[in-house]
Enzyme design. Structure first.
Site, mmCIF file in Angstrom:
data_model
loop_
_atom_site.group_PDB
_atom_site.id
_atom_site.type_symbol
_atom_site.label_atom_id
_atom_site.label_comp_id
_atom_site.label_asym_id
_atom_site.label_seq_id
_atom_site.Cartn_x
_atom_site.Cartn_y
_atom_site.Cartn_z
ATOM 1 C CD GLU A 235 -2.883 1.201 2.333
ATOM 2 O OE1 GLU A 235 -2.793 0.352 3.232
ATOM 3 O OE2 GLU A 235 -3.701 2.115 2.351
ATOM 4 N N GLY B 200 3.370 2.504 10.913
ATOM 5 C CA GLY B 200 3.128 1.677 12.098
ATOM 6 C C GLY B 200 2.963 0.204 11.779
ATOM 7 C CD GLU C 36 -2.597 -1.940 10.868
ATOM 8 O OE1 GLU C 36 -3.127 -2.151 9.757
ATOM 9 O OE2 GLU C 36 -2.212 -0.809 11.233
ATOM 10 C CG HIS D 101 -7.436 -1.820 8.222
ATOM 11 N ND1 HIS D 101 -8.293 -0.885 7.689
ATOM 12 C CD2 HIS D 101 -6.304 -1.129 8.561
ATOM 13 C CE1 HIS D 101 -7.705 0.310 7.720
ATOM 14 N NE2 HIS D 101 -6.513 0.191 8.249
ATOM 15 C CD GLU E 156 -6.160 3.431 6.826
ATOM 16 O OE1 GLU E 156 -6.303 3.275 8.053
ATOM 17 O OE2 GLU E 156 -5.568 2.593 6.101
HETATM 18 N N1 B3K Z 1 -2.906 1.004 5.735
HETATM 19 C C1 B3K Z 1 -1.604 1.195 6.305
HETATM 20 C C2 B3K Z 1 -0.914 2.442 5.868
HETATM 21 C C3 B3K Z 1 -0.223 2.339 4.577
HETATM 22 C C4 B3K Z 1 0.595 3.589 4.293
HETATM 23 C C5 B3K Z 1 1.144 3.599 2.936
HETATM 24 N N2 B3K Z 1 1.994 4.747 2.711
HETATM 25 C C6 B3K Z 1 -1.637 1.145 7.790
HETATM 26 C C7 B3K Z 1 -2.934 1.432 8.435
HETATM 27 O O1 B3K Z 1 -3.499 2.495 8.339
HETATM 28 O O2 B3K Z 1 -3.449 0.547 9.068
HETATM 29 ZN ZN ZN Z 2 -5.380 1.822 8.854
#
Ligand code: B3K
Ligand code: ZN
Length: 887
Positions: free
Chosen positions: A127, A267, A304, A307, A326
């Site tokens: 990502e 993170g 996470e 998600h 997000e």
């Molecule tokens: N989705 C990832 C972040 C990705 C960043 C790319 N530059 C982490 C998160 O928000 O859970």
């Molecule tokens: Zn996220």
């Protein structure tokens, strides 16, 4: 010049993909120098495509194409075109397979996107657009495919090889190599692809889902860290149970894996079934991690995990919709953490982050809506606006609907869009359809940038026993957006009588009172509400729980603030009143200081602090929040032109003055909250440590040898990193013999623990003592420091430039030159991190002319470099663009 790729992408140009990919078969062959990737894509024309030509254009960067076949027939050079960013096959059938073989160089990959090496470990970060650095593909989130992944590598160097989904085959090969195959049954966009290979150990556990399925849980780490996984594992199990109970979401694969890596740009990453984490958000042991590390791990593990439904099962149609996953997932992790710990304190922390960082972003040259309209580099849009303001926008909808309807709406969202790539608008439509409400005006929160300002006037009429509240809202202009429309603002209020009791609320047109707490809905630029039947003038408790991300301007008197601080029934507002009072005091002192007056301590604040400290039954967590003065950047945001020196001087002066007036109380608090062994991370113990360490930090302002001794004693004796770090950071700010002793002892003890060394770098970078910049420069040569490790960059360079405000903004411009030096060097290694650093200076117009000129010159210097990335280019050029409105 890399910036030749600096093209602006617009939301209005979105078109559905011309082709879809149903299946992907990847074979990844890890070799000493390079990696060979074979991909076989099952492609068909998208019925929704608007294209006329039968042309397939795949994304690909930094790939060496070796071979290409269409339906298993090799394609000659004339049958396709390759450039630096794509592979085009002009003539393709309606349905076909495309096989490509490419060579890539993960060992040389320092930008940590795509496939790269971290220590002895291979891992991926796809990502937003990293998959195109692994193979040619339609690298966009609305192309969802089923992935099979086969990895081959040396058995001894890479005994563990992981990818998404379930393991379906393992076998030995010749020459000491082995092969593992994984299959993910769920279609997904390629940004969720992941693979890992290395010498890893895992902690294992198991979770039985609400429908009785067993899930194998594994946390993979380097062998030396196997004793630091317990907290992450228990956090994961709590998150799984919470998502079942709160949202009815059950995990869907047989295995859930988390891998901790040291070199990671952010993170963590929610790859399907195989999360890859910055080790900072996995590893914890009482002696290596602080309370806030423990809380960070719990929050990020949950984020996470959540998600899996909000992001993976339902994903984003395009990157402009990033907040769909997000904002919603941050809201979910915030609520989870509130349920696990103290709700009031969690809300305070979240709002503090929002106000300090998001409000600042919204008022500066990088301001953008929660759903941006355009970008040059999408990685620059993983911002506090998309994440934290996005979470507030979901929170407002949850509050407007109430718990029952909000759950009904999220159920509908999961049912309606499972397996799809959708937009924030689709999300809001579910809220509308489940509740029957019209949220068309509410949608402006997604499309208008800037923080609305809400002016409040209140008038009590004795004869009518009525209380009139008038609200006027406006939103300042932001880049590309003028004359905004009024927002739909949910505003929770209560009215308190002189004893602090909540009064019954009855609006003028209502037959009877409707309870004591109300969610008023503002939708006009100027709106009034009259509450009737009040026998005395109430004290208003407005914007309770921070029910909307706005700047509230209510002219409360000091007495009202002190009353609210002590009596408000909303913990958030008690804290907020304390901050308003402290801020007012500090800003008055700044004005006095600038006018050359001698500084005098306001008795109101001393009394308020004293009362708070003497309250035996006070919630210690909340008390610690109350006793913290607003930071230098928050104070700067309140000034027309930030006066760096005045703010720093006055804030330090006030801390010292409060400490000397409250010395006995603070000492008593310190002693009464003595540390208890063994270390425990329950909220009560955390709060006790927090309060005690805050008392210590105030006392350290007094520069008394006795207190230095006390602090050093804590440093030496503590059995946990929270107390050690609290003592060390107070010492790092103090010119005393114990300072060097403590720093040296710490270094000696922890030199082999990279995450602990990050803390050692950070406390020194944040030191208020003179000469900090030289020290930071010297530390960059320390054996434990590396510009290639983002955690190190953030701890040393990031902390100095963004937290040590007065040192960074020193009038000789040395801080600015230092930052520009680092951005230029870093940009060649890791543009994402370089751009994050560059952003620190983006609000340069807030400062005096001399500083503006110095910062301007550094931006120019960065921009004049021929090899600058589009990441840094976007931040630097937008920072310099003519100001639309910067406060
Ligand atoms: N989705 C990832 C972040 C990705 C960043 C790319 N530059 C982490 C998160 O928000 O859970
Ligand atoms: Zn996220």
């Amino acid at each position: 010049m890399r910036t030749k790729n600096a093209k602006t992408i617009h939301l209005k140009d979105y078109r559905p993909p011309d082709y879809l990919i149903d299946e992907v078969e990847l074979v990844i062959n890890l070799q000493d120098e390079s990696t060979h990737v074979t991909s076989r894509l099952h492609i068909r024309k998208n019925p929704a495509s608007e294209a006329i030509k039968p042309e397939l254009k795949l994304d690909g960067e930094a790939l060496q194409l070796q071979n290409i076949e269409l339906d298993d027939q090799p394609l000659g050079k004339e049958a396709y075109q390759v450039d630096e960013r794509s592979l085009t096959v002009p003539n393709v059938p309606e349905r076909f397979t495309l096989t490509t073989q490419v060579v890539i160089y993960p060992q040389q990959n320092t930008n940590l996107e795509g496939l790269y090496r971290s220590g002895g470990l291979y891992c991926t970060q796809c990502e937003a657009e990293g998959f195109r650095r692994i193979t040619y593909y339609l690298d966009r989130p609305d192309v969802m495919a089923r992935f099979s992944t086969t990895i081959t590598a040396s058995q001894t160097d890479y005994p563990v090889m992981l990818a998404n989904g379930n393991c379906v085959d393992e076998r030995e090969l010749e020459d000491g190599r082995h092969q593992v195959s994984w299959k993910d049954p769920f279609p997904k966009p390629c940004y969720l692809f992941a693979m890992v290979a290395g010498n890893l150990q895992f902690q294992q556990d198991c979770y039985t889902t609400c429908s009785g399925r067993e899930v194998d849980l594994r946390i993979y780490v380097e062998p030396e860290n196997i004793d630091k996984c317990g907290h992450a594992m228990s956090s994961l199990k709590k998150a799984m149970a919470w998502d079942e109970a709160q949202y009815g979401r059950e995990y869907d694969l047989d295995i859930y894996m988390i891998v901790a890596v040291n070199d990671f740009n952010m993170g963590a990453m929610e790859n399907k079934g195989l999360n890859i984490f910055n080790s900072k958000y996995v590893l914890a042991r009482a002696d290596t991690a602080t309370d806030s590390d423990y809380q960070g791990i719990e929050g990020v593990i949950a984020h996470e995990y959540f998600h899996n439904w909000t992001g993976n099962r339902i994903t984003c149609r395009d990157w402009f919709q990033l907040s769909l996953k997000e904002g919603l997932t941050v809201f979910r992790d915030q609520e989870f953490s509130s349920d696990m710990g103290s709700r009031g304190v969690k809300r305070i922390e979240d709002v503090r982050l929002l106000r300090n960082h998001q409000f600042a972003e919204d008022a500066g040259p990088m301001a953008h809506p929660v759903r941006p309209d355009s970008y040059i580099e999408i990685n620059n849009f993983y911002t506090v606006t998309v994440y934290e303001k996005g979470a507030e926008v979901v929170r407002m909808q949850a509050n407007l609907l109430g718990p029952g309807l909000f759950r009904k709406a999220t159920d509908l969202y999961f049912q309606r869009h499972d397996g799809e790539a959708v937009t924030t608008d689709d999300f809001v439509r579910c809220m509308e359809d489940a509740s029957g409400r019209d949220l068309s005006q509410f949608r402006l929160w997604y499309s208008q940038s800037g923080t609305p300002v809400l002016e409040v006037e209140a008038e009590y009429k004795v004869q009518q026993s009525s209380y009139r509240l008038r609200f006027r809202q406006h939103c300042p202009d932001t880049p590309g957006q003028q004359n905004k429309k009024p927002f739909h603002i949910p505003l929770e209020i209560a009215l308190l009588n002189s004893e602090g009791r909540e009064l019954q609320l009855q609006l003028r047109n209502e037959a009877e009172p409707q309870g004591t707490r109300r969610l008023l809905e503002l939708s006009e630029a100027d709106q009034q509400f009259t509450i009737v039947g009040l026998d005395e003038k109430p004290v208003p408790s407005l914007l309770r729980g921070f029910s909307a991300p706005v700047k509230l301007r209510y002219p409360a008197t000091d007495e009202e603030l002190m009353f609210l601080m002590a009596r408000d029934t909303d913990p958030f507002n008690r804290w907020d009143a304390s901050q308003a009072l402290a801020q007012r005091t500090l800003l008055n002192l700044v004005a006095d200081y600038r006018a050359g007056k001698t500084l005098e301590l306001a008795e109101g604040l001393v009394k308020a602090f004293e009362t708070a400290l003497s309250n035996e039954t006070a919630d210690k967590a909340l008390l610690s929040e109350v006793l913290q003065l607003p930071g230098e950047s928050t104070l700067g945001d309140q000034m027309e032109v930030v006066d760096v020196e005045a703010i720093h001087h006055v804030r330090e002066w006030l801390r010292h003055a409060l400490a000397s007036r409250l010395r006995q109380r603070l000492l008593a608090v310190y002693q009464q909250n003595g540390s208890q062994s063994p270390y425990d991370i329950d909220p009560v113990s955390i709060a006790r440590r927090r309060l005690r360490n805050l008392a210590l930090d105030y006392l350290m302002q007094l520069h008394e040898p006795e207190i230095h001794k006390l602090c050093f004693e804590q440093f030496e004796k503590a059995d946990n990193m929270t107390d050690v770090m609290a003592a060390l950071s107070s010492l790092a700010n103090t010119d005393c013999p114990e300072r060097d002793l403590a720093l040296a002892a710490f270094e000696k003890q922890w030199i082999g623990e990279p995450l602990v060394m990050d803390k050692w770098f950070a406390v020194q970078a944040n030191s208020r003592l003179p000469g900090t910049l030289q020290r930071v420069r010297a530390l960059m040569n320390h054996a434990a420091f590396s510009l290639r490790n983002p955690n190190k960059v953030r701890s040393l360079i990031g902390v100095f430039c963004s937290m040590n405000i007065s040192a960074f903004h020193k009038i000789d411009g040395s801080g600015y030159a230092f930052l520009a030096d680092q951005v230029i060097t870093l940009d060649r290694l890791n543009p994402q991190i370089a751009a994050r650093m560059m952003r620190i200076m983006s609000r340069w117009r807030r400062y005096d002319d001399q500083r503006q000129a110095l910062m301007h010159a550094q931006f120019e210097r960065v921009l004049s470099h021929s090899e600058i990335s589009k990441d840094v280019y976007e931040i630097a050029s937008k920072s310099l663009a003519e100001a639309a409105d910067d406060q």
